[in-house]
Scaffold this motif. Structure first.
Motif, PDB file in Angstrom:
ATOM      1  N   LEU A 194       0.898  -0.923  -0.285  1.00  0.00           N
ATOM      2  CA  LEU A 194       0.142   0.066  -0.222  1.00  0.00           C
ATOM      3  C   LEU A 194       1.041   1.471   0.099  1.00  0.00           C
ATOM      4  N   ARG A 242       2.429   1.989  -3.374  1.00  0.00           N
ATOM      5  CA  ARG A 242       1.027   2.822  -3.686  1.00  0.00           C
ATOM      6  C   ARG A 242       0.573   4.361  -3.914  1.00  0.00           C
ATOM      7  N   ALA A 243       0.742   4.271  -2.479  1.00  0.00           N
ATOM      8  CA  ALA A 243       0.821   5.536  -2.668  1.00  0.00           C
ATOM      9  C   ALA A 243       2.222   6.721  -3.339  1.00  0.00           C
ATOM     10  N   GLU A 277       1.296   7.565  -6.356  1.00  0.00           N
ATOM     11  CA  GLU A 277       0.692   8.459  -6.654  1.00  0.00           C
ATOM     12  C   GLU A 277       1.267   9.986  -6.024  1.00  0.00           C
ATOM     13  N   VAL A 332      -3.966   2.926   7.899  1.00  0.00           N
ATOM     14  CA  VAL A 332      -5.237   2.559   5.962  1.00  0.00           C
ATOM     15  C   VAL A 332      -5.873   1.150   6.401  1.00  0.00           C
ATOM     16  N   ASP A 336     -12.632   4.435   7.291  1.00  0.00           N
ATOM     17  CA  ASP A 336     -13.116   4.215   5.765  1.00  0.00           C
ATOM     18  C   ASP A 336     -11.671   4.455   5.510  1.00  0.00           C
ATOM     19  N   ARG A 337     -10.672   3.771   4.523  1.00  0.00           N
ATOM     20  CA  ARG A 337     -10.284   2.741   4.198  1.00  0.00           C
ATOM     21  C   ARG A 337      -9.534   4.177   2.926  1.00  0.00           C
ATOM     22  N   ASP A 338     -11.008   4.579   2.202  1.00  0.00           N
ATOM     23  CA  ASP A 338     -10.108   5.609   1.076  1.00  0.00           C
ATOM     24  C   ASP A 338      -9.766   6.335   1.718  1.00  0.00           C
ATOM     25  N   ALA A 339     -10.892   7.511   2.668  1.00  0.00           N
ATOM     26  CA  ALA A 339     -10.387   8.985   3.297  1.00  0.00           C
ATOM     27  C   ALA A 339      -9.419   8.535   3.773  1.00  0.00           C
ATOM     28  N   TYR A 351      -6.864   6.413   3.459  1.00  0.00           N
ATOM     29  CA  TYR A 351      -5.232   6.794   2.555  1.00  0.00           C
ATOM     30  C   TYR A 351      -5.501   8.360   1.150  1.00  0.00           C
ATOM     31  N   ASP A 352      -6.670   8.459   0.825  1.00  0.00           N
ATOM     32  CA  ASP A 352      -6.304   9.491   0.365  1.00  0.00           C
ATOM     33  C   ASP A 352      -5.494  10.669   1.071  1.00  0.00           C
TER      34      ASP A 352
END
Length: 222
Positions: free
Chosen positions: A78, A81-82, A85, A196, A201-204, A206-207
């Motif tokens: 993960l 990937r972060a 990005e 994360v 709320d994994r997406d939030a 991660y963002d």
């Protein structure tokens, strides 16, 4: 009852390791605290010595302990990937942990090893290795991944929630003056990628990690 004390890793750190590889070889024999007894092996940092960004986590996990490399389990994937990005070059990053041995509690069956947070004594005992890494790397930006890493750098009162979103000057405090970085370096605090993975709320979350790493990227020069 006698109080157990940790000798610390300093006696195992070579005066002139010459390179990160030299440090890694020496760390393989570290007995500076009791954690080495149950861990499979020392898990040292990894990445190029020219790295401009150093990402510092808590300790190796189960997968890292078995494979002998940091951030190679689910949390590491993960994080990779972060990093991509956020616009950082993974080849320009060094990853490590404040504690180099896996601390865990085995289940009754012995089939699983449950992560245990390192305590303050264990963190302080292992910090000479991080100090030695930073003395060779001279990073422009240090990223503390999670509260344990941040407390290791800045002391027990430091919190990720109180430090996120701000590029702090390094050294941000005199708590650990032996932790050296390049003149003008910055410190950024963010969540650990394992948090994360555990989040509802994994997406939030991660963002937010990606946004923090973008801020780290903005501090790089040259």
């Amino acid at each position: 009852m006698a109080v157990r004390t940790e000798r610390g890793a300093q006696e195992y750190v070579p005066d002139d390791p010459g390179s990160i590889e030299g440090l890694r070889a020496a760390a393989a024999h570290c007995r500076g605290c009791h954690l080495y007894r149950d861990a499979t092996q020392t898990v040292f940092g990894a990445g190029p010595e020219h790295a401009r960004v150093v990402l510092i986590g808590e300790q190796p996990g189960d997968v890292e302990d078995r494979r002998g490399a940091p951030f190679v389990g689910p949390a590491g994937k993960l994080l990779d990937r972060a990093i991509a990005e956020a616009g950082l070059d993974r080849a320009d990053a060094y990853v490590t942990n404040v504690v180099k041995h896996f601390k865990f509690k085995a289940t009754a069956s012995g089939k699983r090893r449950i992560h245990q947070n390192p305590n303050r004594t264990e963190i302080v005992a292992c910090l000479p290795w991080l100090a030695a890494e930073l003395s060779l790397l001279h990073p422009q930006v240090l990223v503390a991944l999670g509260g344990t890493a941040l407390k290791g750098l800045l002391g027990p009162a430091a919190t990720v929630s109180g430090s996120r979103g701000v590029l702090l000057p390094w050294p941000a405090s005199a708590h650990r003056p032996e932790l050296f970085a390049e003149e003008g370096a910055r410190l950024l605090a963010t969540v650990h990628p394992s948090a994360v993975l555990r989040a509802v709320d994994r997406d939030a979350l991660y963002d937010g990690l990606v946004a923090d790493l973008r801020l780290a990227a903005s501090a790089l020069t040259g």
